[in-house]
Write an enzyme that holds these catalytic residues in place. Structure first.
Site, PDB file in Angstrom:
ATOM      1  N   GLY A 140       2.391   2.589  -2.478  1.00 38.33           N
ATOM      2  CA  GLY A 140       2.203   3.340  -3.734  1.00 38.33           C
ATOM      3  C   GLY A 140       3.123   2.912  -4.863  1.00 38.33           C
ATOM      4  O   GLY A 140       3.303   3.647  -5.844  1.00 38.33           O
ATOM      5  N   GLY A 181       0.798  -1.231   0.000  1.00 39.40           N
ATOM      6  CA  GLY A 181       0.000   0.000   0.000  1.00 39.40           C
ATOM      7  C   GLY A 181       0.829   1.279   0.000  1.00 39.40           C
ATOM      8  O   GLY A 181       0.268   2.381   0.114  1.00 39.40           O
ATOM      9  N   GLU A 239       8.881  -3.954  -9.872  1.00 38.66           N
ATOM     10  CA  GLU A 239       8.112  -3.758  -8.647  1.00 38.66           C
ATOM     11  C   GLU A 239       8.464  -4.918  -7.728  1.00 38.66           C
ATOM     12  O   GLU A 239       8.176  -6.062  -8.026  1.00 38.66           O
ATOM     13  CB  GLU A 239       6.609  -3.748  -8.941  1.00 38.66           C
ATOM     14  CG  GLU A 239       5.795  -3.546  -7.669  1.00 38.66           C
ATOM     15  CD  GLU A 239       4.307  -3.420  -7.936  1.00 38.66           C
ATOM     16  OE1 GLU A 239       3.885  -3.681  -9.078  1.00 38.66           O
ATOM     17  OE2 GLU A 239       3.573  -3.068  -6.998  1.00 38.66           O
ATOM     18  N   SER A 298       2.779   0.613  -7.274  1.00 36.52           N
ATOM     19  CA  SER A 298       2.155   0.444  -8.596  1.00 36.52           C
ATOM     20  C   SER A 298       1.902   1.798  -9.250  1.00 36.52           C
ATOM     21  O   SER A 298       2.049   1.926 -10.471  1.00 36.52           O
ATOM     22  CB  SER A 298       0.827  -0.299  -8.492  1.00 36.52           C
ATOM     23  OG  SER A 298       0.904  -1.285  -7.517  1.00 36.52           O
ATOM     24  N   THR A 299       1.512   2.786  -8.455  1.00 42.29           N
ATOM     25  CA  THR A 299       1.232   4.112  -9.032  1.00 42.29           C
ATOM     26  C   THR A 299       2.503   4.705  -9.614  1.00 42.29           C
ATOM     27  O   THR A 299       2.510   5.221 -10.742  1.00 42.29           O
ATOM     28  CB  THR A 299       0.688   5.061  -7.933  1.00 42.29           C
ATOM     29  OG1 THR A 299      -0.360   4.392  -7.273  1.00 42.29           O
ATOM     30  CG2 THR A 299       0.207   6.366  -8.511  1.00 42.29           C
ATOM     31  N   ILE A 301      -4.791   0.584   1.605  1.00 47.27           N
ATOM     32  CA  ILE A 301      -5.233  -0.805   1.370  1.00 47.27           C
ATOM     33  C   ILE A 301      -6.750  -0.902   1.538  1.00 47.27           C
ATOM     34  O   ILE A 301      -7.448  -1.551   0.750  1.00 47.27           O
ATOM     35  CB  ILE A 301      -4.505  -1.763   2.339  1.00 47.27           C
ATOM     36  CG1 ILE A 301      -3.009  -1.820   1.997  1.00 47.27           C
ATOM     37  CG2 ILE A 301      -5.107  -3.164   2.298  1.00 47.27           C
ATOM     38  CD1 ILE A 301      -2.141  -2.467   3.071  1.00 47.27           C
ATOM     39  N   ARG A 302      -7.263  -0.226   2.567  1.00 45.05           N
ATOM     40  CA  ARG A 302      -8.722  -0.226   2.788  1.00 45.05           C
ATOM     41  C   ARG A 302      -9.430   0.421   1.602  1.00 45.05           C
ATOM     42  O   ARG A 302     -10.465  -0.055   1.146  1.00 45.05           O
ATOM     43  CB  ARG A 302      -9.070   0.551   4.069  1.00 45.05           C
ATOM     44  CG  ARG A 302      -8.580  -0.112   5.347  1.00 45.05           C
ATOM     45  CD  ARG A 302      -9.548  -1.178   5.850  1.00 45.05           C
ATOM     46  NE  ARG A 302      -9.061  -1.822   7.051  1.00 45.05           N
ATOM     47  CZ  ARG A 302      -8.340  -2.948   7.075  1.00 45.05           C
ATOM     48  NH1 ARG A 302      -8.040  -3.583   5.955  1.00 45.05           N
ATOM     49  NH2 ARG A 302      -7.943  -3.476   8.221  1.00 45.05           N
ATOM     50  N   ALA A 303      -8.842   1.501   1.095  1.00 43.18           N
ATOM     51  CA  ALA A 303      -9.501   2.225  -0.010  1.00 43.18           C
ATOM     52  C   ALA A 303      -9.510   1.377  -1.279  1.00 43.18           C
ATOM     53  O   ALA A 303     -10.502   1.360  -2.009  1.00 43.18           O
ATOM     54  CB  ALA A 303      -8.791   3.555  -0.263  1.00 43.18           C
TER      55      ALA A 303
END
Ligand code: DGT
Length: 217
Positions: free
Chosen positions: A20, A18, A91, A22-23, A151-153
């Site tokens: 970031g 979480g 990644e 991948s972004t 992660i929740r989002a």
């Protein structure tokens, strides 16, 4: 870095679940200088019909060894993958599998000693090969709380069991690995630390500037 025969410069983007990664990778993918090698998450959620990631989160004591064996194997395939652009950006890597996840599972008494030793031998064999070497690690450093919120989002079905405690222990493992270079027996590549608590745009801009500086040197 203009010669096609020259060894590719290999960067691994690392950081807690979480943080970031991948972004950042999806932005770097727009540059013709970078070839992006995303994490093999499909081979974890559908390995010949088995969702090994979900199995791991549902029953870590039963499936951690299986998951980590598969993670080392699938990540090694990515280390072996060729890149056309001057910079290959991965990644994660087998290094984070070993020093963050496997270490964490052993220290939490999920992996048994014999499982930990076998995975360690497997890792040592794989890293004896030049293919798994990294030239630079970019560490997206975010607080466990920020990671949990993200992660929740995003709400991946496999990750509903992830809690702050798990992210805090994984954060410690990243810090031990990437801040003081605790594992002195393997020469570590340079580590570039990016504040990943910032908004996604700033995280990307910081990372991109570092990569551009590096390529133009
Ligand atoms: P991002 O873009 O920073 O949010 O990154 P994520 O969360 O998409 O990617 P990552 O590698 O942090 O995690 C993807 C999922 O796979 C997550 O549930 C954690 C799990 N995972 C990744 N590598 C390993 C590993 O070596 N061992 C274990 N047990 N789990 C792993």
């Amino acid at each position: 870095m203009s010669s096609a025969n020259k060894k590719k410069f290999t960067i691994s983007v690392e950081g807690n679940i979480g943080s970031g990664k991948s972004t950042v990778l999806s932005h770097l993918a727009k540059s013709s200088l970078c070839d992006i090698i995303p994490e093999p998450i499909e081979s974890w959620t559908n390995h010949k019909g088995h969702n090994v990631l979900a199995m791991f989160y549902d029953d870590p004591h039963r499936w951690a060894f299986v998951f980590e064996t598969n993670a080392l194997m699938s990540l090694t395939k990515l280390h072996m993958q060729d890149a056309k652009a001057p910079v290959k950006v991965m990644e994660r890597s087998i290094h984070s599998a070993r020093y963050c996840f496997i270490e964490n599972l052993y220290q939490s008494n999920v992996l048994k000693d014999v499982e930990y030793q076998i995975l360690g031998d497997y890792f040592d064999m794989l890293t004896a090969n030049e293919t798994c070497k990294l030239d630079l690690i970019i560490y997206l450093r975010a607080t466990p709380k920020t990671c949990l919120e993200r992660i929740r989002a995003r709400n991946r079905p496999e990750e509903t069991n992830i809690d702050l405690n798990y992210l805090t222990t994984l954060h410690r493992r990243h810090e031990e690995w990437l801040i003081p270079h605790a594992y002195g027996d393997t020469p570590s590549p340079p580590v570039l630390i990016v504040d990943a608590n910032q908004n996604k745009e700033s995280v990307y801009t910081d990372t991109n500037n570092h990569v551009i500086n590096l390529i133009s040197c």
